[in-house]
Enzyme design. Structure first.
Site, short mmCIF file in Angstrom:
data_model
loop_
_atom_site.label_atom_id
_atom_site.label_comp_id
_atom_site.label_asym_id
_atom_site.label_seq_id
_atom_site.Cartn_x
_atom_site.Cartn_y
_atom_site.Cartn_z
CE1 TYR A 64 -4.23 -1.13 -0.43
CE2 TYR A 64 -3.70 -2.66 1.35
CZ TYR A 64 -4.54 -2.24 0.31
OH TYR A 64 -5.67 -2.97 0.03
CD GLU B 155 -6.56 -30.66 6.74
OE1 GLU B 155 -6.89 -30.34 5.58
OE2 GLU B 155 -6.73 -31.81 7.20
CG ASP C 79 -9.97 -33.57 6.73
OD1 ASP C 79 -10.44 -33.77 7.87
OD2 ASP C 79 -10.32 -32.63 6.00
#
Length: 354
Positions: free
Chosen positions: A101, A182, A235
């Site tokens: 920015y 996770e 997972d």
């Protein structure tokens, strides 16, 4: 910008002086006006004690100041280098977003800034924090942990609520045990079930998927300081395994900073494909592997570090043979609190990690 009480990192100035000396030497030899090569970070080797590490003689590219194709990129590198120099000299810190920015029209997009900062870090062979540029954290942490931020603020984490992973810290206390989760949804569910309180003292951290730099740095710092057990809950799918590998072995894109980011002691706690089979989770709760999943799994199985992890390979082969994957939420079939009340406590008590 944030100000820190510690003095400027001399390594940045030393690296800059060395690079400048090599440029001048190249010019004297008739090397023209080319700046030194910027590492592409594509060439890596695997070391079991470190993870994926950039090789010393990797492929480089040169950005020329007199080439129409690269003159803008050359100018942007110099601009960001000058900003970094001022930050380190004044002992100030800025985020990558702050850098963008300062002149968003010139940079065009945030990715341009991110890539240049990584290239500068690789080119000078210094960790990005030595450039005094911080990332905005997306990760969360909770549990029995106290730490001090760079500005001297003392933070006491809670077992009931999470706080954002800090960008830079000076000291940490009370850490005993680390669970890397996770997904944010699983992390929040464990908080709601008072898992940290029941398993106290422990620490939970999540990178909300693929971990950002700050999350990986903190995991490494916790392990360096306490050498505590660090286990992952992901997972039972190729994407979860990939994320676990990033914590343990690192990534190609950040291989030049592997010593500061990887934790070779990380273990796979769950969800294991063999657990899915052992617990007789119904097929209705499982998801068939897609073609993309199969390609990802094959890619992981071919990686050099899998040869050092025969138990991991066996679990991935179980997944490949069954041709299904499972999310952690599949355990709710057994009971709504099976994950926090039975699965994790038993795995942790009896050493059910690999």
């Amino acid at each position: 910008m944030a100000f820190a009480p510690m003095g400027p990192e001399p390594s940045f100035f030393q690296a800059l002086d060395q690079h400048r000396a090599s440029l001048l030497a190249a010019l004297r030899r008739g090397g023209g006006g080319e700046p030194a090569g910027v590492g592409t970070r594509l060439a890596s080797r695997f070391e079991d004690s470190v993870g994926l590490q950039m090789v010393s003689h990797c492929t480089t590219r040169k950005i020329k100041s007199d080439s129409p194709k690269s003159v803008k990129n050359f100018a942007l590198i110099l601009k960001i280098l000058s900003m970094i120099y001022k930050l380190v000299q004044s002992d100030a810190y800025a985020t990558k977003r702050d850098i963008y920015y300062t002149d968003s029209q010139l940079f065009g997009n945030q990715t341009t800034v991110d890539n240049i900062i990584n290239d500068i870090s690789c080119m000078l062979k210094v960790p990005r924090r030595c450039l005094h540029i911080l990332s905005t954290s997306k990760g969360l942490i909770a549990g029995n942990l106290r730490y001090m931020e760079e500005d001297g603020t003392k933070v006491h984490c809670s077992c009931a609520t999470a706080v954002a992973v800090p960008s830079n810290i000076q000291g940490i206390w009370n850490a005993k045990f680390l669970l890397i989760v996770e997904k944010d949804a699983t992390f929040q569910r464990l908080l709601d079930d008072n898992f940290c309180t029941k398993m106290s003292p422990c620490i939970m951290i999540t990178g909300k998927g693929v971990p950002d730099l700050n999350t990986r740095l903190l995991v490494r710092k916790l392990w360096d300081t306490f050498h505590m057990p660090a286990v992952t809950l992901v997972d039972a799918d190729p994407h979860g395994i990939e994320i676990m590998c990033i914590y343990k072995y690192g990534s190609m894109s950040m291989s030049f900073e592997a010593h500061n980011l990887t934790v070779p002691a990380v273990r796979w706690l769950g969800l294991l494909p063999s657990d899915v089979k052992r617990l007789n989770i119904p097929k209705d709760n499982l998801i068939p592997l897609t073609r993309r999943d199969q390609m990802k799994l094959d890619s992981i199985l071919r990686r050099p570090y899998v040869a050092c992890q025969p138990c991991w390979r066996r679990e991935m082969e179980i997944m490949a043979d069954s041709n299904v994957k499972a999310e952690i939420q599949a355990l709710t079939f057994l009971s709504s609190d099976y994950l926090s009340g039975v699965y994790l406590p038993n795995k942790l008590k009896f050493g059910g990690w690999i």
